[in-house]
Design an enzyme around this catalytic site. Structure first.
Site, PDB file in Angstrom:
ATOM      1  N   CYS A  50       0.823  -1.210   0.000  1.00  0.00           N
ATOM      2  CA  CYS A  50       0.000   0.000   0.000  1.00  0.00           C
ATOM      3  C   CYS A  50       0.854   1.256   0.000  1.00  0.00           C
ATOM      4  O   CYS A  50       0.522   2.255  -0.644  1.00  0.00           O
ATOM      5  CB  CYS A  50      -0.937  -0.003   1.200  1.00  0.00           C
ATOM      6  SG  CYS A  50      -0.072  -0.129   2.789  1.00  0.00           S
ATOM      7  N   HIS A 318      -1.777   0.975   7.098  1.00  0.00           N
ATOM      8  CA  HIS A 318      -2.131   1.163   5.696  1.00  0.00           C
ATOM      9  C   HIS A 318      -1.733   2.561   5.247  1.00  0.00           C
ATOM     10  O   HIS A 318      -1.623   3.488   6.069  1.00  0.00           O
ATOM     11  CB  HIS A 318      -3.647   0.975   5.533  1.00  0.00           C
ATOM     12  CG  HIS A 318      -4.112   0.854   4.121  1.00  0.00           C
ATOM     13  ND1 HIS A 318      -3.466   0.089   3.177  1.00  0.00           N
ATOM     14  CD2 HIS A 318      -5.171   1.411   3.475  1.00  0.00           C
ATOM     15  CE1 HIS A 318      -4.116   0.167   2.031  1.00  0.00           C
ATOM     16  NE2 HIS A 318      -5.145   0.977   2.186  1.00  0.00           N
ATOM     17  N   ASN A 339      -7.871   4.946  -2.343  1.00  0.00           N
ATOM     18  CA  ASN A 339      -7.303   3.726  -1.786  1.00  0.00           C
ATOM     19  C   ASN A 339      -6.711   2.868  -2.905  1.00  0.00           C
ATOM     20  O   ASN A 339      -6.820   3.202  -4.085  1.00  0.00           O
ATOM     21  CB  ASN A 339      -8.390   2.953  -1.025  1.00  0.00           C
ATOM     22  CG  ASN A 339      -7.821   2.010   0.019  1.00  0.00           C
ATOM     23  OD1 ASN A 339      -6.614   1.883   0.178  1.00  0.00           O
ATOM     24  ND2 ASN A 339      -8.698   1.341   0.743  1.00  0.00           N
TER      25      ASN A 339
END
EC number: 3.4.22.40
Length: 382
Positions: A50, A318, A339
């Site tokens: 991520c 994250h 995202n």
């Protein structure tokens, strides 16, 4: 009510359901105040990358801001190079440092500075028939390999272990191209970074907020995935949203790392906020209606933030990409966050995060120096 044949209790129940149906729609942020240009949503697949997806997305938006045609940068190229450097660090530290897929926002700019960049189409990282990242087997092999190297069975490390380690990574992700052609012109990763991407990695600054360290000085980012032991600027809690707001209002997006383990972070609903009650203290109805209707939020203090960090209630889970600000019908502001889990939720890959959530759960953020408010820039000497 009687004329429709409903008893009062049933009418009340029906009214509640109707209210829930209405408020389900009106509480979601729908009015964009700022929505800066960003490239299409990606999917990191089964990989802990991520940090690479979010920060490369951030750099792509920087290209747009600079008036350049954005290029989808290879997220796995950044990750591959970080894995190589992380392995070297792991051996130097006798195995007493984090390994695995995880990383930090600065890993992308650090790898960009050392290795350059390549387009995603040139280096996909899909080297063995998969359509999405799937790194578990590679991670297990490289971890076992490095553990064996750390044991030093020869009594002295050979000069070949680094080549052998990199070869395992490349057998999964693909050989890194020394030269490649993009739009009819030949590049190396470094010339591509300089001539096409055109970003100066030294122009980016990273922030965190710890009440137990001096403010406006550099301090160690105290999270396990900071394997490179980078220092970041420590600012006050409210400075974080001040920096983000100023950046967005001046055309700069923000790379953002956060805890996402809270029940009030809902990927499906595309919303994150801080309830006034802990999830375990809520009754069944409150839990069911967490994302229905406007909700009050817990007032966040620096003490509360630091306590959550110290107690492992805030962890470095994250990384995402903040691209704008939106308001709901009640006038409450949320950050628009891109995202890297695909476009599978209610907002096609985006979510809306309250400012209180950002104050409470941020582990770090990165922005171009030009997006930092002048008073804060002066305090940190940037």
């Amino acid at each position: 009510r009687k004329s429709l044949g409903f008893k009062t209790s049933k009418c009340t129940s029906l009214a509640k359901r109707i209210l829930q149906m209405v408020t389900r729609n009106v509480v979601k942020p729908q009015f964009n105040v700022i929505n800066l240009a960003n490239t299409p949503v990606k999917n990191q697949g089964s990989s802990g990358t991520c940090w690479s997806y979010s920060t490369n997305s951030f750099l792509e938006s920087e290209m747009v801001r600079m008036g350049k045609q954005p290029v989808e940068l290879s997220q796995v190229f950044s990750a591959r190079n970080a894995y190589v450097e992380k392995g070297k660090n792991y051996v130097r530290m006798h195995g007493a440092v984090t390994l695995g897929d995880g990383g930090e926002l600065h890993d992308v700019t650090n790898m960009y500075k050392k290795y350059g960049a390549v387009p995603q189409e040139v280096y996909t990282g899909l080297n063995y028939g998969t359509s999405k990242n799937k790194f578990a087997e590679m991670a297990a092999l490289t971890e076992a390999m490095l553990a064996a190297i750390v044991k030093n069975p020869n009594g002295e490390l050979t000069p070949n272990w680094e080549k052998a380690y990199a070869a395992v990574i490349d057998s999964y992700l693909g050989q890194v191209p020394e030269n490649f052609t993009y739009k009819g012109k030949s590049y190396t990763p470094k010339t591509f970074a300089k001539e096409v991407v055109g970003i100066n990695p030294d122009e980016y600054v990273e922030f965190a907020s710890y009440s137990n360290a001096p403010y406006y000085e550099k301090t160690m980012m105290m999270v396990p995935d900071n394997w490179s032991f980078d220092l970041v600027y420590n600012v006050k809690m409210n400075d974080m949203t001040t920096i983000i707001d100023n950046a967005l209002k001046n055309g700069y997006t923000v790379a953002w790392a956060s805890d996402v383990s809270e029940k009030s972070f809902s990927w499906k609903n595309g919303v994150a906020y801080v309830p006034t009650k802990k999830f375990d203290d809520m009754n069944a109805e409150e839990k069911e209606n967490m994302f229905n209707g406007p909700k009050q939020e817990l007032e966040i203090t620096e003490e509360l933030r630091q306590k959550a960090f110290d107690n492992y209630q805030t962890t470095d889970d994250h990384a995402m990409h903040i691209v704008g600000i939106a308001k709901d019908q009640m006038g409450k502001e949320y950050y628009i966050v891109k995202n890297s889990w695909g476009a599978t939720n209610d907002y096609k890959g985006y979510l809306y995060v309250s400012k209180n959530f950002v104050k409470y759960k941020t582990t770090s953020l990165m922005v171009n120096k030009g997006g930092v408010p002048a008073d804060i820039a002066k305090k940190i000497g940037a």
